[in-house]
Write a protein that holds these residues in place. Structure first.
Motif, PDB file in Angstrom:
ATOM      1  N   PHE A 145      30.373   6.985  14.801  1.00  0.00           N
ATOM      2  CA  PHE A 145      30.191   7.327  13.544  1.00  0.00           C
ATOM      3  C   PHE A 145      29.193   8.581  13.015  1.00  0.00           C
ATOM      4  O   PHE A 145      29.579   9.385  12.321  1.00  0.00           O
ATOM      5  CB  PHE A 145      29.436   6.064  12.704  1.00  0.00           C
ATOM      6  N   PHE A 170      30.771  11.757  11.065  1.00  0.00           N
ATOM      7  CA  PHE A 170      30.173  12.194   9.976  1.00  0.00           C
ATOM      8  C   PHE A 170      29.983  13.799  10.015  1.00  0.00           C
ATOM      9  O   PHE A 170      30.125  14.648   9.259  1.00  0.00           O
ATOM     10  CB  PHE A 170      29.024  11.542   9.342  1.00  0.00           C
ATOM     11  N   MET A 201      23.925  -1.963   3.092  1.00  0.00           N
ATOM     12  CA  MET A 201      24.271  -1.182   1.806  1.00  0.00           C
ATOM     13  C   MET A 201      23.117  -0.535   1.387  1.00  0.00           C
ATOM     14  O   MET A 201      23.189   0.626   0.907  1.00  0.00           O
ATOM     15  CB  MET A 201      24.824  -2.160   0.892  1.00  0.00           C
ATOM     16  N   PHE A 211      22.711   2.487   3.355  1.00  0.00           N
ATOM     17  CA  PHE A 211      23.738   3.445   2.899  1.00  0.00           C
ATOM     18  C   PHE A 211      23.582   4.216   1.751  1.00  0.00           C
ATOM     19  O   PHE A 211      23.392   5.534   1.502  1.00  0.00           O
ATOM     20  CB  PHE A 211      24.929   2.797   2.857  1.00  0.00           C
ATOM     21  N   LEU A 212      23.061   3.280   0.671  1.00  0.00           N
ATOM     22  CA  LEU A 212      22.728   3.887  -0.604  1.00  0.00           C
ATOM     23  C   LEU A 212      21.560   4.977  -0.771  1.00  0.00           C
ATOM     24  O   LEU A 212      21.817   6.083  -1.323  1.00  0.00           O
ATOM     25  CB  LEU A 212      22.587   2.879  -1.808  1.00  0.00           C
ATOM     26  N   PHE A 272      22.849   8.125   0.974  1.00  0.00           N
ATOM     27  CA  PHE A 272      23.545   9.022   0.346  1.00  0.00           C
ATOM     28  C   PHE A 272      23.274   9.397  -1.177  1.00  0.00           C
ATOM     29  O   PHE A 272      23.999  10.241  -1.725  1.00  0.00           O
ATOM     30  CB  PHE A 272      25.132   8.310   0.316  1.00  0.00           C
ATOM     31  N   PHE A 273      22.232   8.707  -1.511  1.00  0.00           N
ATOM     32  CA  PHE A 273      21.730   9.323  -3.106  1.00  0.00           C
ATOM     33  C   PHE A 273      20.621  10.499  -2.829  1.00  0.00           C
ATOM     34  O   PHE A 273      19.791  10.661  -3.772  1.00  0.00           O
ATOM     35  CB  PHE A 273      21.102   8.162  -3.949  1.00  0.00           C
ATOM     36  N   TYR A 309      24.984  16.900   0.569  1.00  0.00           N
ATOM     37  CA  TYR A 309      25.755  17.937   0.671  1.00  0.00           C
ATOM     38  C   TYR A 309      25.108  19.369   0.431  1.00  0.00           C
ATOM     39  O   TYR A 309      25.581  20.303   1.091  1.00  0.00           O
ATOM     40  CB  TYR A 309      26.898  17.753  -0.015  1.00  0.00           C
TER      41      TYR A 309
END
Lengths: 256, 258
Positions: A32, A36, A178, A181-182, A185-186, A190
């Motif tokens: 994983f 990514f 979750m 993850f949040l 990614f918040f 990028y």
């Protein structure tokens, strides 16, 4: 103390033995983060040409820090999955009966989470170097980066352990996964925080992972920033989730 | 013929109801793609400032992804249940009834496509609520649903093949990361002509998932791009045919064994 360490050694040996000998556990943990890293660096490197994107060591290093922190957090979370599995299979009940000091159980799982992450981090680092990642930081900066990731690994493992010991079922996996993850990614995944606009900028600005990510990127580029805040958050998360996990252990003990 | 249709409808209905009765199987495929959409559209909005980027809204650009991802999630979940039918012996008991093998498969696939269409309507409504308007208009929405059916059929058929071939829920769940790799190594976050790394652009070009995403995306941001639609339908159709042939073969092998 001797009892605690003996239990921790036994638990971590068992978890790590399963991890290294069963491809079903080893491969997803390795695949994983690599996946990514590959998808982000390969597919999104053009983002570095957006006006205002001025990360000095390039997009590969920019994404490497995110993937390193992500692998650390998820190595911890995956350890929580194992704890839940041990509850469901009835192994944990036998372990608790046999262990002279149950804190050692938690310690063993934490140590195994650390070794799991070190394995993954080694592979990800080698792949990033093969991909010609530029590193601007010196040795001390890199130690700072990996220490931050280690703190996140500890926090992730303690969070997941606390959930697993309270819910004691594998169906709790999304509850462990979750929120992590949040949070990850918040954050500014990028592009740098300054290039985020709208609601995501507001969320990322108050996200505790953002300073860790920015400090990590500062370390790898040799221009450390927010280091103190990042370490304070890292230690705070580990401490807070430490209390959460220990109370979870007591809850599991009380439930029999 | 009528009996076969009735049997297919009954089995399709069962697949839908069984999914609807498990909140995790309903909520996750609806919520997770929306979360990923929120994350990507927020984080990558600045990509629209790249010269040549086809739209000024990354949300509109990325809205195509949930359609493919949702179809994938729904069919994996439902095929896990199909594998459970095999594990628990339900399929064996069905095989003792007059139901024909092909009806078993059609019923299962029909149910999965129904679920995928319900999800697609949800994604459309969410996109509309956040200001995305289909460049292809109302007709494009119907075309999008049709495309979603074919995409779902492709994934569902491949998932059913895995379920029938292995009879294992774990094996079907194991497909999830494999499909996800295909999704992430596609043009989901960047138009292929703007992908900087040559090797990644090549992978995205040979990856059929890119064409699924691009076909859906064309209806959202371009209007009626017949080339993108033809490639999308061709890719989804090819996956469906391959999956269906493999599934039918695996079904007959499994029924032979019983």
């Amino acid at each position: 103390m001797k009892d605690t360490l003996a239990v921790a050694r036994g638990v971590s040996w068992r978890v790590l033995h399963m991890f290294f000998t069963n491809p079903a556990f080893l491969l997803p943990s390795l695949a994983f983060p690599l996946f990514f890293f590959t998808a982000f660096v390969g597919g999104l490197s053009r983002i570095s040409q957006v006006p205002g994107f001025d990360f000095p060591t390039g997009y590969t290093a920019f994404q490497f820090v995110f993937v390193l922190l992500q692998s650390a957090a998820f190595a911890g979370v995956f350890t929580g999955f194992g704890i839940a599995r041990d509850f469901e299979s009835g192994f944990m009940r036998r372990l608790m009966l046999a262990a002279p000091n149950r804190s050692g159980i938690l310690l063993g799982y934490l140590f195994s989470a650390l070794v799991r992450w070190l394995t993954v981090a080694s592979v990800v680092t080698v792949v990033a170097l093969l991909a010609q990642m530029n590193i601007g930081g010196n040795g001390v900066d890199l130690i700072g980066l990996y220490t931050l990731a280690l703190l996140l690994n500890l926090a992730g493992a303690l969070w997941a352990a606390g959930v697993a010991m309270r819910l004691r079922t594998q169906q709790a996996a999304p509850v462990m996964q979750m929120p992590v993850f949040l949070l990850l990614f918040f954050a500014p995944v990028y592009v740098p925080l300054g290039l985020l606009k709208g609601w995501i900028h507001g969320v990322a600005s108050v996200n505790p992972i953002t300073p860790l990510l920015e400090a990590g990127r500062g370390f790898i580029s040799g221009e450390p920033e927010l280091a103190l805040a990042a370490f304070a958050i890292g230690f705070g998360l580990a401490l807070g989730f430490g209390v959460w996990a220990v109370r979870g252990l007591r809850s599991a003990e009380a439930a029999g | 013929m009528n009996i076969a249709l009735l049997q297919t409808a009954a089995l399709g209905h069962r697949a839908v109801v069984r999914t609807a009765r498990q909140p995790a199987n309903v909520v996750f495929p609806l919520v997770f793609p929306m979360l990923l959409l929120a994350v990507n559209s927020g984080g990558l909005q600045s990509a629209t400032r790249l010269p040549g980027f086809p739209t000024d809204s990354f949300l509109a650009f990325a809205l195509a992804v949930p359609f493919v991802q949702g179809a994938l999630l729904a069919t994996i979940n439902a095929n896990v249940e199909f594998a459970r039918d095999i594990q628990t012996g339900f399929l064996n008991r069905l095989a003792l009834t007059p139901v024909r093998g092909i009806v078993l498969l059609l019923g299962q696939l029909g149910g999965l496509m129904t679920i995928a269409v319900i999800q697609a309507v949800f994604y459309l409504v969410v996109g509309y609520a956040f200001g995305v308007r289909l460049a292809s208009g109302v007709g494009g929405a119907f075309m999008l649903l049709l495309l979603e059916i074919v995409i779902a059929l492709g994934f569902a058929a491949l998932g059913s093949w895995a379920a029938l071939r292995t009879g294992s829920t774990e094996a079907v769940q194991g497909l999830f990361p494999v499909f996800f790799v295909f999704l992430f190594l596609s043009s989901m976050n960047m138009p292929r002509n703007l992908i900087q790394a040559d090797w990644f652009r090549w992978v995205a070009t040979v990856n059929p998932v890119s064409y699924l995403v691009e076909a859906v995306r064309s209806l959202v941001i371009e209007g009626w791009n017949w080339e993108a639609l033809a490639l999308g339908f061709a890719a989804a159709g090819a996956l469906s045919v391959i999956g269906f042939v493999l599934s039918a073969h695996a079904l007959y092998r499994r029924l032979e064994r019983t």
